[in-house]
Motif scaffolding. Sequence first.
Motif, PDB file in Angstrom:
ATOM      1  N   ILE A   1       0.856  -1.186   0.000  1.00 33.22           N
ATOM      2  CA  ILE A   1       0.000   0.000   0.000  1.00 33.22           C
ATOM      3  C   ILE A   1       0.889   1.233   0.000  1.00 33.22           C
ATOM      4  O   ILE A   1       1.782   1.361   0.846  1.00 33.22           O
ATOM      5  CB  ILE A   1      -0.915   0.015   1.242  1.00 33.22           C
ATOM      6  CG1 ILE A   1      -1.751  -1.268   1.307  1.00 33.22           C
ATOM      7  CG2 ILE A   1      -1.805   1.252   1.245  1.00 33.22           C
ATOM      8  CD1 ILE A   1      -2.404  -1.495   2.657  1.00 33.22           C
ATOM      9  N   VAL A   2       0.649   2.137  -0.932  1.00 33.98           N
ATOM     10  CA  VAL A   2       1.454   3.352  -1.046  1.00 33.98           C
ATOM     11  C   VAL A   2       0.577   4.572  -0.771  1.00 33.98           C
ATOM     12  O   VAL A   2      -0.517   4.686  -1.321  1.00 33.98           O
ATOM     13  CB  VAL A   2       2.072   3.477  -2.456  1.00 33.98           C
ATOM     14  CG1 VAL A   2       2.854   4.779  -2.588  1.00 33.98           C
ATOM     15  CG2 VAL A   2       2.962   2.275  -2.751  1.00 33.98           C
TER      16      VAL A   2
ATOM     17  N   VAL B   1       2.680  -4.253   3.644  1.00 34.47           N
ATOM     18  CA  VAL B   1       3.766  -3.285   3.495  1.00 34.47           C
ATOM     19  C   VAL B   1       3.121  -1.957   3.106  1.00 34.47           C
ATOM     20  O   VAL B   1       2.372  -1.871   2.134  1.00 34.47           O
ATOM     21  CB  VAL B   1       4.780  -3.703   2.409  1.00 34.47           C
ATOM     22  CG1 VAL B   1       5.860  -2.627   2.256  1.00 34.47           C
ATOM     23  CG2 VAL B   1       5.408  -5.047   2.751  1.00 34.47           C
ATOM     24  N   ILE B   2       3.410  -0.922   3.888  1.00 36.09           N
ATOM     25  CA  ILE B   2       2.844   0.406   3.661  1.00 36.09           C
ATOM     26  C   ILE B   2       4.004   1.368   3.421  1.00 36.09           C
ATOM     27  O   ILE B   2       4.988   1.346   4.160  1.00 36.09           O
ATOM     28  CB  ILE B   2       2.019   0.869   4.877  1.00 36.09           C
ATOM     29  CG1 ILE B   2       0.912  -0.162   5.179  1.00 36.09           C
ATOM     30  CG2 ILE B   2       1.420   2.259   4.650  1.00 36.09           C
ATOM     31  CD1 ILE B   2       0.207   0.066   6.508  1.00 36.09           C
ATOM     32  N   ILE B   3       3.907   2.202   2.395  1.00 40.91           N
ATOM     33  CA  ILE B   3       5.005   3.115   2.070  1.00 40.91           C
ATOM     34  C   ILE B   3       4.548   4.558   2.108  1.00 40.91           C
ATOM     35  O   ILE B   3       3.566   4.924   1.463  1.00 40.91           O
ATOM     36  CB  ILE B   3       5.608   2.805   0.680  1.00 40.91           C
ATOM     37  CG1 ILE B   3       6.038   1.333   0.583  1.00 40.91           C
ATOM     38  CG2 ILE B   3       6.814   3.696   0.413  1.00 40.91           C
ATOM     39  CD1 ILE B   3       5.172   0.514  -0.303  1.00 40.91           C
ATOM     40  N   ASP B   4       5.264   5.358   2.884  1.00 40.81           N
ATOM     41  CA  ASP B   4       5.061   6.809   2.922  1.00 40.81           C
ATOM     42  C   ASP B   4       6.171   7.421   2.074  1.00 40.81           C
ATOM     43  O   ASP B   4       7.334   7.433   2.477  1.00 40.81           O
ATOM     44  CB  ASP B   4       5.141   7.308   4.368  1.00 40.81           C
ATOM     45  CG  ASP B   4       4.897   8.809   4.490  1.00 40.81           C
ATOM     46  OD1 ASP B   4       4.516   9.436   3.489  1.00 40.81           O
ATOM     47  OD2 ASP B   4       5.090   9.354   5.596  1.00 40.81           O
TER      48      ASP B   4
ATOM     49  N   SER C   1       4.786   1.380  -8.745  1.00 44.76           N
ATOM     50  CA  SER C   1       4.948   0.221  -9.622  1.00 44.76           C
ATOM     51  C   SER C   1       4.773  -1.090  -8.872  1.00 44.76           C
ATOM     52  O   SER C   1       4.474  -2.124  -9.473  1.00 44.76           O
ATOM     53  CB  SER C   1       6.332   0.250 -10.285  1.00 44.76           C
ATOM     54  OG  SER C   1       7.359  -0.108  -9.369  1.00 44.76           O
ATOM     55  N   ARG C   2       4.945  -1.067  -7.566  1.00 40.21           N
ATOM     56  CA  ARG C   2       4.813  -2.264  -6.742  1.00 40.21           C
ATOM     57  C   ARG C   2       3.475  -2.321  -6.001  1.00 40.21           C
ATOM     58  O   ARG C   2       3.189  -3.295  -5.316  1.00 40.21           O
ATOM     59  CB  ARG C   2       5.956  -2.314  -5.708  1.00 40.21           C
ATOM     60  CG  ARG C   2       7.351  -2.508  -6.300  1.00 40.21           C
ATOM     61  CD  ARG C   2       7.433  -3.855  -7.004  1.00 40.21           C
ATOM     62  NE  ARG C   2       8.805  -4.247  -7.292  1.00 40.21           N
ATOM     63  CZ  ARG C   2       9.446  -3.980  -8.431  1.00 40.21           C
ATOM     64  NH1 ARG C   2       8.818  -3.292  -9.386  1.00 40.21           N
ATOM     65  NH2 ARG C   2      10.684  -4.388  -8.626  1.00 40.21           N
ATOM     66  N   ALA C   3       2.669  -1.295  -6.137  1.00 32.73           N
ATOM     67  CA  ALA C   3       1.490  -1.135  -5.280  1.00 32.73           C
ATOM     68  C   ALA C   3       0.320  -2.036  -5.668  1.00 32.73           C
ATOM     69  O   ALA C   3       0.010  -2.213  -6.844  1.00 32.73           O
ATOM     70  CB  ALA C   3       1.034   0.313  -5.294  1.00 32.73           C
ATOM     71  N   ASP C   4      -0.311  -2.593  -4.643  1.00 34.58           N
ATOM     72  CA  ASP C   4      -1.605  -3.248  -4.801  1.00 34.58           C
ATOM     73  C   ASP C   4      -2.723  -2.242  -4.548  1.00 34.58           C
ATOM     74  O   ASP C   4      -3.865  -2.482  -4.925  1.00 34.58           O
ATOM     75  CB  ASP C   4      -1.735  -4.409  -3.813  1.00 34.58           C
ATOM     76  CG  ASP C   4      -0.720  -5.505  -4.093  1.00 34.58           C
ATOM     77  OD1 ASP C   4      -0.820  -6.149  -5.156  1.00 34.58           O
ATOM     78  OD2 ASP C   4       0.180  -5.715  -3.252  1.00 34.58           O
ATOM     79  N   LEU C   5      -2.368  -1.136  -3.890  1.00 31.64           N
ATOM     80  CA  LEU C   5      -3.330  -0.069  -3.636  1.00 31.64           C
ATOM     81  C   LEU C   5      -2.565   1.226  -3.390  1.00 31.64           C
ATOM     82  O   LEU C   5      -1.608   1.240  -2.611  1.00 31.64           O
ATOM     83  CB  LEU C   5      -4.194  -0.395  -2.414  1.00 31.64           C
ATOM     84  CG  LEU C   5      -5.158   0.697  -1.931  1.00 31.64           C
ATOM     85  CD1 LEU C   5      -6.201   1.028  -2.994  1.00 31.64           C
ATOM     86  CD2 LEU C   5      -5.849   0.270  -0.633  1.00 31.64           C
ATOM     87  N   VAL C   6      -2.977   2.294  -4.059  1.00 36.00           N
ATOM     88  CA  VAL C   6      -2.392   3.613  -3.827  1.00 36.00           C
ATOM     89  C   VAL C   6      -3.432   4.486  -3.129  1.00 36.00           C
ATOM     90  O   VAL C   6      -4.535   4.693  -3.650  1.00 36.00           O
ATOM     91  CB  VAL C   6      -1.942   4.275  -5.140  1.00 36.00           C
ATOM     92  CG1 VAL C   6      -1.468   5.712  -4.877  1.00 36.00           C
ATOM     93  CG2 VAL C   6      -0.813   3.467  -5.786  1.00 36.00           C
TER      94      VAL C   6
END
Length: 222
Positions: free
Chosen positions: A4-5, A81-84, A98-103
């Motif tokens: 998740i981004v 995995v969550i990205i800030d 590019s890796r996200a399952d959800l933005v």
Amino acid sequence: MPVIVAANPKGGSGKSTSCIVLGTTLAARGATVRIIDADPQRTLGRWAEGKSIHREIVTTPRAGEDLTDLIDTLATEVQFVIIDVQGTANQEMAAAMSRADLVLIPMQAKTADAEVATRAIGLLRSQEKLFKRKIPHAIIFMRTSPIIVTREEKEIRESIANAGIPRFKAGLNERTAFSHMFAQKAGLGELTPAETNGLIAARVNAEAFTAEVIEVLRKGIA
């Protein structure tokens, strides 16, 4: 496992808040979570310097470390995995998408925020074309009133709907508890009603948002 981004080129849009609320709520449910703090401001990295029982969910990339490699590694080790990412429409944001399952696209219900959020959507569209796949995404309104919907907010909601951009039903309202999470470096479950007004309502809000994220992921991954 889901990646998740939280992405918006505008600083102060609520990326870090959405990440920490989601991450700690999932962790409190018993899920294994890692939040990658890829924003140079290191808001979440500083949060993790506190004594929260969830502090180890935050990971800060090492200097020179490739973000996509880190995402790929963590995605084999934990459930979420969550990205800030940095508040700039740059290569790093594109790599995370590019890796996200959800933005998640956090934004306040303000015209200026809506205009900037379109940059994140434009970057997302370019990644969809590059990788030839749809990237599930949705706007989440931040710091909205749980009681009053302003005319500006109504107009923005209508504009988003007309543009066909997905939006979470459960935004994260303006809550003292969400600010106290950073001030006290704690999860919502570690705050007390005696020190934080409206804590129960904030927990309900966080649970509703988290449940909707899980629902969207299930539909997108199925």
